[in-house]
Every structure is written in structure tokens, then in C-alpha cells.
Design a protein around this motif. Structure first.
Motif, PDB file in Angstrom:
ATOM      1  N   LEU A 180      26.370  31.222  49.493  1.00  0.00           N
ATOM      2  CA  LEU A 180      25.457  32.317  49.152  1.00  0.00           C
ATOM      3  C   LEU A 180      24.028  31.797  48.953  1.00  0.00           C
ATOM      4  O   LEU A 180      23.069  32.315  49.539  1.00  0.00           O
ATOM      5  N   VAL A 193      20.832  32.676  51.577  1.00  0.00           N
ATOM      6  CA  VAL A 193      19.766  33.504  51.039  1.00  0.00           C
ATOM      7  C   VAL A 193      18.446  32.719  50.971  1.00  0.00           C
ATOM      8  O   VAL A 193      17.377  33.242  51.285  1.00  0.00           O
ATOM      9  N   SER A 194      18.533  31.440  50.603  1.00  0.00           N
ATOM     10  CA  SER A 194      17.323  30.605  50.549  1.00  0.00           C
ATOM     11  C   SER A 194      16.756  30.359  51.940  1.00  0.00           C
ATOM     12  O   SER A 194      15.545  30.294  52.122  1.00  0.00           O
ATOM     13  N   ARG A 201      12.345  31.488  37.034  1.00  0.00           N
ATOM     14  CA  ARG A 201      13.196  30.321  36.843  1.00  0.00           C
ATOM     15  C   ARG A 201      13.027  29.740  35.438  1.00  0.00           C
ATOM     16  O   ARG A 201      13.838  28.966  34.971  1.00  0.00           O
ATOM     17  N   PRO A 215      18.983  30.374  30.848  1.00  0.00           N
ATOM     18  CA  PRO A 215      20.204  31.091  31.223  1.00  0.00           C
ATOM     19  C   PRO A 215      20.873  31.793  30.042  1.00  0.00           C
ATOM     20  O   PRO A 215      21.348  32.917  30.182  1.00  0.00           O
ATOM     21  N   VAL A 222      27.878  34.476  41.808  1.00  0.00           N
ATOM     22  CA  VAL A 222      26.577  35.159  41.832  1.00  0.00           C
ATOM     23  C   VAL A 222      25.609  34.508  40.841  1.00  0.00           C
ATOM     24  O   VAL A 222      24.444  34.253  41.159  1.00  0.00           O
ATOM     25  N   ALA A 259      24.531  30.965  42.110  1.00  0.00           N
ATOM     26  CA  ALA A 259      23.624  31.069  43.256  1.00  0.00           C
ATOM     27  C   ALA A 259      22.260  31.562  42.795  1.00  0.00           C
ATOM     28  O   ALA A 259      21.225  31.028  43.194  1.00  0.00           O
ATOM     29  N   THR A 260      22.261  32.572  41.924  1.00  0.00           N
ATOM     30  CA  THR A 260      20.991  33.148  41.485  1.00  0.00           C
ATOM     31  C   THR A 260      20.116  32.113  40.790  1.00  0.00           C
ATOM     32  O   THR A 260      18.909  32.077  41.004  1.00  0.00           O
ATOM     33  N   PHE A 261      20.735  31.260  39.974  1.00  0.00           N
ATOM     34  CA  PHE A 261      19.916  30.279  39.276  1.00  0.00           C
ATOM     35  C   PHE A 261      19.458  29.151  40.188  1.00  0.00           C
ATOM     36  O   PHE A 261      18.711  28.278  39.772  1.00  0.00           O
ATOM     37  N   VAL A 297      18.505  29.959  43.707  1.00  0.00           N
ATOM     38  CA  VAL A 297      17.764  30.426  44.879  1.00  0.00           C
ATOM     39  C   VAL A 297      16.261  30.200  44.767  1.00  0.00           C
ATOM     40  O   VAL A 297      15.586  30.052  45.783  1.00  0.00           O
ATOM     41  N   SER A 298      15.722  30.132  43.547  1.00  0.00           N
ATOM     42  CA  SER A 298      14.277  29.881  43.436  1.00  0.00           C
ATOM     43  C   SER A 298      13.944  28.503  43.992  1.00  0.00           C
ATOM     44  O   SER A 298      13.123  28.360  44.899  1.00  0.00           O
TER      45      SER A 298
END
Lengths: 291, 278
Positions: free
Chosen positions: B85, B89-90, B116, B120, B145, B148-150, B152-153
Motif C-alpha cells: 500500500l 501510493v507513494s 508527519r 501517533p 492502513v 502505511a499512512t505513517f 507515505v509522507s
């Protein structure tokens, strides 16, 4: 550039923005709203203004956690940078078996906080741990992390430095490698001693990398949770709590969502404050106001 | 300046190497070694480095902590899911940021980095009830999720740095030939940005494999990961069953350690691309 953002570009950055916005940004805003309300699991929220902040700020456990956090962050980040710098200079001066040594230095990066706690607890096990024996050989008392708060924080700091040194080292080392060697040759011709070369060439040119590493590590060390939770659980008697542990306990043990949320927002504000310098520089770079 | 005698210099260097090696690998080696020791040898001073190896701890781990192997399997699923993921996405976003420049996009890139900075643990507060309500508590999906979210930045910044190095002429030519945006990403960018994707993947894999906080808060039984099971073992043993704990730590640690050593080039490239340039 004044070009409008093409639709296709919006579609491409959509998923990232959706994830980050939906899972980090919106909840963070919601935490702010929570912090202004009194609430708990399965209980309707009622607006209380800044009462949660007042409550948190008058809680001695919060202050204890804040002081602990500041101490650990200051010790961890600065020692880590110093060690990272020394190691980078050592590597740059030429070491045998460099690729293997580099892999060895990176090894702790692969270790989970959980396994690291197992390792260091074993090493410092009061009666039989290798480190405890070394300490007693030197005539020093063992580290009693479960009994003495200062020892608990020492263990947490040691663990944290061990886990994150690869990160600081790599950033500093990469910057050191990008310093052209003719600078040192020119310096040598001018008769500069190695100390002068370090002070006049190495240090100033490494400064940006050191600052970046410091900022990243300040921000990440500030949210420290796992090491403390797994090593001491915040004990004995809540004396080794850090802010993230305090927040966790308020929310998930004492069900005080309001004060947990207030702590959360104080954490966010502190992180932003720490990063202000970096963010401002980044903002200027991105929006073209080069000064 | 007179040079110091080269012999003492070499000795000093050797000492430095020894200190670095001891610091970095001694804790790891000690755990891995002790996992093959009998209970008696683990705390015996004479058998620190010489002992009769035994698989007893691993057998105990297998028979009494079946949970641990289940946890490893969960860790594996979550790690693969989060990595796929985050990398995809990146890649898309990194491509957009590399090829287009507009005020709106720049603002959104700034937003990515800014976000970022939020710790968390802060977002666990509002997410916990929502995740419960959606029935996602204790599932692989929620961890995938979140992990991955943490990432993608950082992933997007790293991908942009790598995609910047791919000549624009390639995708412009494809565009003239009538290729769509997705075709360009798939056919041209993806193969050439493999290095960058690998760098992003290394970060996510190490993070997702080892993460503790989210697993601790959002999973209980069905989706709990290996680090969580080990933490339960620390709580349960309290200084008694060290051997089993060592065996579990060794099994959890070795694959990712091997992976990091194998991928160290990409790890270093990613760190320098993401942190120094970003």
C-alpha cells in the motif's frame, strides 16, 4: 509558477492526501475538540472549555512526565548526535572492512523495541547480567531499573540511543562523505592541524546535517512510548512516566478522554514548536521566498 | 605537525572497531546465543561463551507459546500489506510531485510533511472508538492502513527524489504517443524507479515488522503481531523463563536483521534522500 494543478496530478496525490488527511489530520483536529470536552467511553461529551488543560497542568504526574520526557530527550538526542558524529569521523578516516562494519553499525536499526528491552534487561540483570558484573568488577552498584526511577530512565535512554544511533550516524556520515577532499588538501597545505580542519571545515559543513538529524530525533524522541512502557511500565509508582505513557494511562486506564486529549494537544504543540525552524525553512524553499 | 607513530594509530583504530562492533552486535549476539542455552547455562557465569547448545527453548516456545507463531504470521501479513500500500501510493504521489509544480501541489506537499509531526499516540484517542464502531478493531486491515499512512509522507519525498532523476523526455515522448498518465507510471516510471521503491519498502518493512504501539492499542487476539506476543511474554515470565523469551526474540529479529543487512545500500540511499533533501 502560476499554473493550475492539473486534474491528473490531483488524482495521483489523492490517495496519499486522503490517507494522511483522514487518518492523521482529521483525528488530530477531533482530539482538539475532545480536549475541550469532558468525555469517556460510551459517555456523551459535554463542553468544559479549557478545564481539561487546567486539570492536566495542575496534575503533578503530568509535570513529572514532562520533566522525565525533557531529560530523556535531552540526554538521548545529544549523546546520540555526539556518538554519531564521532563514528562518522572515524569511518571517514578510513576503517578496515568498511562495508561489513557499516552493516554491523546498521544492525540495531532492525531490532524492535520489544527485543531491545529483552536484550538490555538481560545485560543489566542485577545479579548475573554481563553489564552488572562489569559494574561490580569496577566496584559500582548494579542498575536497579525496577526500583530506582533514575536507573529506570537511564535504561530507557541507553536503549533509545542504541536503537536510533544508526539513523543519526547515517545522516551525518552521508553529509561527511559529500565534503570534497580538496578542501582538506588545501587546508593541509596551509598547515592546518587536524583539530583546525575539524573546526574550520568539517564542523561548519556538517552543521546542516547535524541540525536535520537533531530535529528529526527531537521530534521522534519526544513521542517516546514503547521503550518506557516495556522497560518500566512508568513505574515504580508512576515515577518514570513520559508524556506518551501519561497520555496512554489517562485514556486507556483511567478513561479520562478529556485530559488525555489535552495532553495530546500539548504534545502536538510541543512537536510543532520543536519543528518550527525546520518548517519555516521548508516553507520558504517551497514557496520561493528565498531570503 | 608530526605524525603519531603508526603502530599506536593502528592499535587505536582497532580498538575503535572493536568498540563499535561490541556496541552494535553484542546485545544481539548474546540473545541469539543464549536462546540455545539451557536454563542453567543462561545464568551461569562460566558458560558465557562455551556451552552445550540445546533446542529446548525453541521446543518450549513451540509447545507453550503457539500464540507467538500466530503472531509472526500476523506480522507477516500486516508487513506485506502495509508495504504494498505505502509503496504504490507513494509512487503515484511522488510522480505527481516530480512532474507538476503548482501552488496547490506545493501546499499539499507541505501539508504532508507537516502532518508527519503529529505523534501517533495522539490519534489513537479518536480512532479507537471509530475503529471499534467500524468493526475494524483487531483486524489486519487497521494495522496495514495505519502503518502505511505513517510512512507515505516520507515515502512520497523519497519517491520524488528518485523520480526527479528519471529524464522527463521519456514520459513526455510517451505522452505524445498517446499514453495515459497511468500507462506512463506503469510502463516508464515504475521500472526506472525500482530503486526508490525498494528504498521505501525497506523502511516500511522494518517499521511494520517491529511496531508496538498501534498493535498494542488496536489488536487483542486475532491480529496481534509478534512484538505484542513477546511483550506479553516479558510480562508473563518476570525473570523466570528467559530462555523462551530469547528464542522468540531471536526468531522475530533474525529475518529482518538479514533483510536490513542485505538491503543496507537502499536503506542508506533512502535515508539520505528522505531526510537530508526532504
Amino acid at each position: 509558477m502560476t499554473a493550475r494543478t492539473p486534474l491528473s496530478a490531483i488524482a495521483l496525490v489523492g490517495p496519499v492526501q486522503l490517507m494522511v488527511g483522514g487518518i492523521i489530520f482529521l483525528p488530530a483536529i477531533y482530539v482538539f475538540w475532545l480536549s475541550l470536552n469532558q468525555s469517556s467511553f460510551g459517555q456523551a461529551a459535554s463542553f468544559v472549555g479549557l478545564a481539561n488543560y487546567a486539570k492536566v497542568l495542575s496534575d503533578p504526574y503530568f509535570w513529572r512526565a514532562l520533566v522525565n520526557t525533557v531529560i530523556v530527550v535531552a540526554v538521548v538526542v545529544h549523546l546520540e548526535l555526539l556518538l554519531g558524529l564521532l563514528m562518522a569521523l572515524f569511518f571517514a578516516s578510513g576503517v578496515p572492512f568498511r562495508p561489513i562494519l557499516l552493516a554491523i553499525v546498521l544492525a540495531p536499526y532492525a531490532v524492535s523495541e520489544v527485543s531491545a528491552v529483552v536484550m538490555w534487561r538481560y545485560l543489566f540483570e542485577p545479579d548475573v547480567g554481563m553489564m552488572s558484573q562489569m559494574l561490580s568488577f569496577l566496584g559500582l552498584p548494579p542498575i536497579e531499573w525496577a526500583v530506582k526511577p533514575s536507573h529506570g530512565l537511564f535504561m530507557v535512554s541507553l536503549l533509545s540511543i542504541w536503537l536510533h544511533l544508526p539513523f543519526s550516524f547515517i545522516i551525518i556520515y552521508a553529509a561527511r562523505l559529500s565534503i570534497p577532499s580538496d578542501l582538506y588538501e588545501a587546508g593541509a597545505i596551509d598547515g592546518a592541524s587536524s583539530w583546525t580542519a575539524f573546526r574550520r571545515i568539517t564542523l561548519p559543513l556538517l552543521m546542516p546535517a547535524l541540525l536535520i538529524a537533531a530535529l528529526f530525533r527531537y521530534i521522534f524522541a519526544f513521542r517516546l512510548f514503547s521503550e518506557v512502557w516495556l522497560m518500566t511500565g512508568g513505574g515504580p509508582a508512576r515515577t518514570t512516566e513520559v508524556l506518551a505513557v501519561y497520555l496512554y494511562l489517562e485514556a486507556f486506564r483511567y478513561n479520562a478522554f478529556g485530559s488525555a486529549a489535552a495532553t495530546g494537544w500539548l504534545l502536538v504543540l510541543a512537536s510543532l514548536l520543536l519543528a518550527l525552524f525546520y518548517l519555516r525553512r521548508l516553507y520558504r524553499e517551497m514557496f520561493g521566498k528565498h531570503v | 605537525m608530526s605524525k603519531p607513530p603508526s603502530l599506536s594509530r593502528a592499535a587505536l583504530k582497532l580498538l575503535g572497531v572493536l568498540v563499535i562492533v561490541a556496541w552494535s552486535v553484542l546485545p544481539i549476539a548474546l540473545i541469539a546465543m543464549s536462546s540455545f542455552k539451557s536454563d542453567r547455562d543462561i545464568f551461569s557465569l562460566t558458560s558465557r561463551f562455551s556451552f552445550a547448545p540445546t533446542l529446548a527453548n525453541y521446543e518450549l516456545l513451540w509447545s507453550r507459546w503457539g500464540d507467538f507463531f500466530f503472531g509472526l504470521w500476523n506480522s507477516f501479513i500486516v508487513t506485506v500489506g502495509a508495504t504494498v500500500l505505502a509503496v504504490l501510493v507513494s509512487l503515484l504521489a511522488g510522480f505527481a510531485y516530480s512532474r507538476h509544480a503548482s501552488k496547490g501541489l506545493q501546499a499539499s506537499a507541505f501539508f504532508l510533511i507537516f502532518i508527519r509531526l503529529i505523534p501517533p499516540i495522539v490519534i489513537t484517542l479518536p480512532l479507537f472508538p471509530v475503529v471499534n464502531w467500524l468493526g475494524l478493531n483487531d483486524t489486519h486491515l487497521i494495522l496495514i492502513v495505519l502503518y502505511a499512512t505513517f510512512f507515505v509522507s516520507l515515502g512520497t519525498i523519497v519517491m520524488r527524489t528518485f523520480i526527479d532523476q528519471i529524464p522527463r523526455e521519456l514520459d513526455e515522448a510517451a505522452m505524445i504517443d498517446g499514453a495515459s498518465q497511468m500507462q506512463i507510471v506503469w510502463r516508464i516510471i515504475l521500472p526506472m524507479a525500482a530503486q526508490g521503491m525498494l528504498a521505501v519498502a525497506v523502511f516500511v518493512i522494518v517499521y511494520a515488522w517491529n511496531e508496538f504501539l498501534f498493535a498494542f492499542i488496536f489488536t487483542t487476539t486475532k491480529a496481534k503481531t509478534a512484538p505484542l506476543v513477546i511483550s506479553e511474554m516479558i510480562g508473563a515470565v518476570e525473570g523466570v523463563e528467559w530462555g523462551v523469551l530469547f528464542a522468540a526474540s531471536t526468531v522475530q529479529l533474525l529475518p529482518v536483521l538479514a533483510f536490513v543487512i542485505l538491503m543496507q545500500k537502499h536503506l542508506v540511499a533512502g535515508l539520505t534522500a528522505g531526510a537530508v533533501k526532504g
